[in-house]
Write a protein that holds these residues in place. Sequence first.
Motif, short mmCIF file in Angstrom:
data_model
loop_
_atom_site.label_atom_id
_atom_site.label_comp_id
_atom_site.label_asym_id
_atom_site.label_seq_id
_atom_site.Cartn_x
_atom_site.Cartn_y
_atom_site.Cartn_z
N ILE A 27 0.23 3.83 1.36
CA ILE A 27 0.83 2.63 2.13
C ILE A 27 0.11 1.63 1.85
CG2 ILE A 27 0.84 1.43 4.42
CD1 ILE A 27 1.06 4.58 5.49
N ALA A 29 -0.31 -2.48 2.72
CA ALA A 29 0.16 -3.80 3.44
C ALA A 29 -0.28 -4.94 2.72
CB ALA A 29 -0.73 -3.44 4.84
N GLY A 30 -1.38 -5.82 3.06
CA GLY A 30 -1.88 -6.79 2.27
C GLY A 30 -2.36 -6.47 1.06
N GLY A 31 -2.74 -5.21 0.63
CA GLY A 31 -3.24 -4.68 -0.49
C GLY A 31 -4.72 -5.14 -0.77
N THR A 32 -5.41 -5.76 0.14
CA THR A 32 -6.75 -6.21 -0.36
C THR A 32 -7.66 -5.21 -0.36
OG1 THR A 32 -7.43 -7.13 2.01
CG2 THR A 32 -6.18 -8.48 0.72
N ASP A 33 -7.56 -4.12 0.37
CA ASP A 33 -8.50 -2.98 0.10
C ASP A 33 -7.86 -2.07 -0.92
OD1 ASP A 33 -10.70 -3.11 1.56
OD2 ASP A 33 -9.53 -3.02 3.50
N VAL A 34 -6.62 -1.78 -0.92
CA VAL A 34 -5.82 -0.94 -1.87
C VAL A 34 -6.19 -1.35 -3.36
CG1 VAL A 34 -3.79 0.12 -2.61
CG2 VAL A 34 -4.02 -0.25 -0.09
N TYR A 79 -4.59 -12.13 8.87
CA TYR A 79 -5.74 -12.83 9.63
C TYR A 79 -5.44 -14.27 9.90
CZ TYR A 79 -8.34 -8.85 8.61
OH TYR A 79 -9.03 -7.41 8.52
N ALA A 100 -14.11 -12.87 4.53
CA ALA A 100 -13.54 -13.44 3.09
C ALA A 100 -13.23 -14.85 3.23
CB ALA A 100 -12.47 -12.49 2.72
N THR A 109 -4.63 -7.72 6.37
CA THR A 109 -3.95 -7.64 8.04
C THR A 109 -4.75 -6.80 8.77
OG1 THR A 109 -3.05 -5.25 7.17
CG2 THR A 109 -1.72 -7.40 6.83
N ASN A 113 -7.41 -3.48 8.11
CA ASN A 113 -8.85 -3.16 8.48
C ASN A 113 -9.10 -2.12 9.17
OD1 ASN A 113 -11.33 -5.22 10.08
ND2 ASN A 113 -11.30 -4.87 8.05
N CYS A 115 -7.17 0.69 9.36
CA CYS A 115 -6.79 1.94 8.57
C CYS A 115 -7.64 2.25 7.42
CB CYS A 115 -5.44 1.97 8.25
SG CYS A 115 -4.38 2.01 9.64
N ASP A 122 -14.75 -6.07 9.96
CA ASP A 122 -15.40 -6.99 10.87
C ASP A 122 -14.50 -7.10 12.19
OD1 ASP A 122 -17.74 -8.23 9.60
OD2 ASP A 122 -16.24 -9.37 8.18
N VAL A 165 1.00 2.95 11.36
CA VAL A 165 0.14 2.44 12.65
C VAL A 165 1.28 1.08 12.62
CG1 VAL A 165 -1.59 1.06 13.43
CG2 VAL A 165 -2.06 2.96 12.07
N LYS A 184 -21.88 -11.72 13.48
CA LYS A 184 -21.91 -11.09 12.04
C LYS A 184 -23.07 -11.47 11.26
CE LYS A 184 -19.17 -10.98 7.79
NZ LYS A 184 -17.78 -11.04 7.25
C1 LIG Z 1 -12.72 -10.43 -1.67
C2 LIG Z 1 -12.89 -9.71 -0.63
C3 LIG Z 1 -13.56 -9.88 0.57
C4 LIG Z 1 -13.49 -9.25 1.58
N1 LIG Z 1 -14.18 -9.49 2.82
C5 LIG Z 1 -13.76 -8.83 4.00
C6 LIG Z 1 -14.82 -9.27 4.95
O1 LIG Z 1 -15.50 -10.24 5.06
N2 LIG Z 1 -14.84 -8.46 6.31
C7 LIG Z 1 -13.87 -7.38 6.38
O2 LIG Z 1 -13.79 -6.58 7.38
N3 LIG Z 1 -13.10 -7.01 5.36
C8 LIG Z 1 -13.15 -7.71 4.10
N4 LIG Z 1 -12.47 -7.27 3.09
C9 LIG Z 1 -11.57 -5.99 3.05
C10 LIG Z 1 -10.08 -6.36 3.39
O3 LIG Z 1 -9.63 -7.62 2.92
C11 LIG Z 1 -9.83 -5.82 4.95
O4 LIG Z 1 -10.06 -4.77 5.19
C12 LIG Z 1 -8.33 -5.96 5.50
O5 LIG Z 1 -8.04 -6.13 6.78
C13 LIG Z 1 -7.36 -4.95 4.84
O6 LIG Z 1 -6.11 -5.35 5.03
P1 LIG Z 1 -4.84 -5.22 3.92
O7 LIG Z 1 -3.57 -5.44 4.83
O8 LIG Z 1 -5.18 -5.75 2.86
O9 LIG Z 1 -5.09 -3.51 3.90
P2 LIG Z 1 -4.62 -2.62 2.61
O10 LIG Z 1 -5.38 -2.64 1.28
O11 LIG Z 1 -3.10 -2.77 2.16
O12 LIG Z 1 -4.81 -1.34 2.95
C14 LIG Z 1 -5.89 -0.68 3.57
C15 LIG Z 1 -5.82 0.81 4.10
O13 LIG Z 1 -4.96 0.91 5.20
C16 LIG Z 1 -3.82 1.73 4.95
N5 LIG Z 1 -2.91 0.82 5.97
C17 LIG Z 1 -2.63 -0.40 5.89
N6 LIG Z 1 -1.88 -0.68 6.90
C18 LIG Z 1 -1.51 0.51 7.21
C19 LIG Z 1 -0.47 0.75 8.44
N7 LIG Z 1 -0.05 -0.15 9.24
N8 LIG Z 1 -0.31 1.90 8.78
C20 LIG Z 1 -1.06 3.11 7.95
N9 LIG Z 1 -1.80 2.73 7.14
C21 LIG Z 1 -2.10 1.63 6.70
C22 LIG Z 1 -3.69 1.73 3.41
O14 LIG Z 1 -2.87 2.56 3.01
C23 LIG Z 1 -4.87 1.65 3.05
O15 LIG Z 1 -5.50 2.83 2.74
C24 LIG Z 1 -12.38 -7.96 1.86
C25 LIG Z 1 -11.65 -7.66 0.59
C26 LIG Z 1 -11.65 -8.62 -0.35
C27 LIG Z 1 -10.80 -8.21 -1.68
#
Ligand SMILES: Cc1cc2nc3c(=O)[nH]c(=O)nc-3n(C[C@H](O)[C@H](O)[C@H](O)COP(=O)(O)OP(=O)(O)OC[C@H]3O[C@@H](n4cnc5c(N)ncnc54)[C@H](O)[C@@H]3O)c2cc1C
Length: 290
Positions: A27, A29-34, A79, A100, A109, A113, A115, A122, A165, A184
């Motif tokens: 899955i 979402a925003g892809g920032t962790d994936v 966010y 970030a 998203t 954060n 999942c 955070d 979710v 923090k």
């Molecule tokens: C440069 C950088 C800085 C960062 N700084 C911080 C920081 O200061 N603090 C912090 O907490 N995080 C930080 N992060 C981590 C990240 O940005 C957050 O965790 C963000 O909230 C992830 O959201 P996303 O939508 O990008 O998740 P994604 O990368 O799309 O998904 C993350 C995980 O959750 C799963 N997923 C996502 N949405 C759903 C859903 N609705 N249902 C089921 N599964 C789902 C995905 O399959 C994956 O396993 C940072 C990342 C980067 C790249």
Amino acid sequence: MAEKITAYRFDRLDQTLNQLNSEDCAIMAGGTDVMVLHKSRRGVPPKIPKPVVFIDHLPELKQVYRNHKDLHIGACCTYGELLEHPLIPIALKNAIQTIAAPAIRNRGTLGGNICNASPAGDTLPLLYIYNAKLQLHSVSGIRTVAISDFIQGPRRVNRLQNELVTEIILPAVLDDESHVIFEKVGNRNADAIAKVSFAGLIRVSKGHIDDIRFAFGAVGPTMVRSSQLESLLLGKTLPLTQTDITQVVTAFDKIINPIDDHRSTAFYRKKVALNLLHYFLSLKHDQPNQ
Ligand SMILES: Cc1cc2nc3c(=O)[nH]c(=O)nc-3n(C[C@H](O)[C@H](O)[C@H](O)COP(=O)(O)OP(=O)(O)OC[C@H]3O[C@@H](n4cnc5c(N)ncnc54)[C@H](O)[C@@H]3O)c2cc1C
């Protein structure tokens, strides 16, 4: 030659759920962790071992609304969107401001954060003290689970392959008279992952503590919270005595077990966590800020 990735982006939630039910997919979402998890060399597309399902555009996952005193937040609200929304509690906005930089905040998203289940996520300490519940959708229906039951360890969550979710519910958070803080500690004020984080909530009625909750991030595999220790302070008057504060801080000293890693040492993490708890318990808390 770069490997191809199969990607799905359905218009509707039911189509997305059907796909998750028929095949094991990643899955996005925003892809920032994936994207970080699957990063490869510069110029080479990420290697994601499963077909990818995009969900960040689905309207059902983008809503923020009130249901009596409960706040419902769509899992795919970024966010940036939450910072602009009038219903989002100030303490949650304060936590988001520390995440970030704007580029990531425009993609990342709240659902992601949760999942991703990082011990340093955070938003998680606050979601724990808000007693957040998560709504999960699948082809079989909807189930609701407490965040503390959903997150099971670093990157481990209680989600079936066919579940998504869809909403985060903060029960009775609207029109509440509580004072909530988020702190923090990182290398700098922005664009830094937490070495330690802390969230505290207190509600005082007629001079007595009516409700008190606190949780720590980045000092264990999941958020650390103890309802048993919180209950020791119920009914007490403010300011708390040094004896009451010391009793709770000493008890937490025994249950917080941080690790050494490239961001910090276990010693520093524990010291700062206990200082934050001491600070929270010493505040006057005379202004609700929900
Ligand atoms: C440069 C950088 C800085 C960062 N700084 C911080 C920081 O200061 N603090 C912090 O907490 N995080 C930080 N992060 C981590 C990240 O940005 C957050 O965790 C963000 O909230 C992830 O959201 P996303 O939508 O990008 O998740 P994604 O990368 O799309 O998904 C993350 C995980 O959750 C799963 N997923 C996502 N949405 C759903 C859903 N609705 N249902 C089921 N599964 C789902 C995905 O399959 C994956 O396993 C940072 C990342 C980067 C790249």
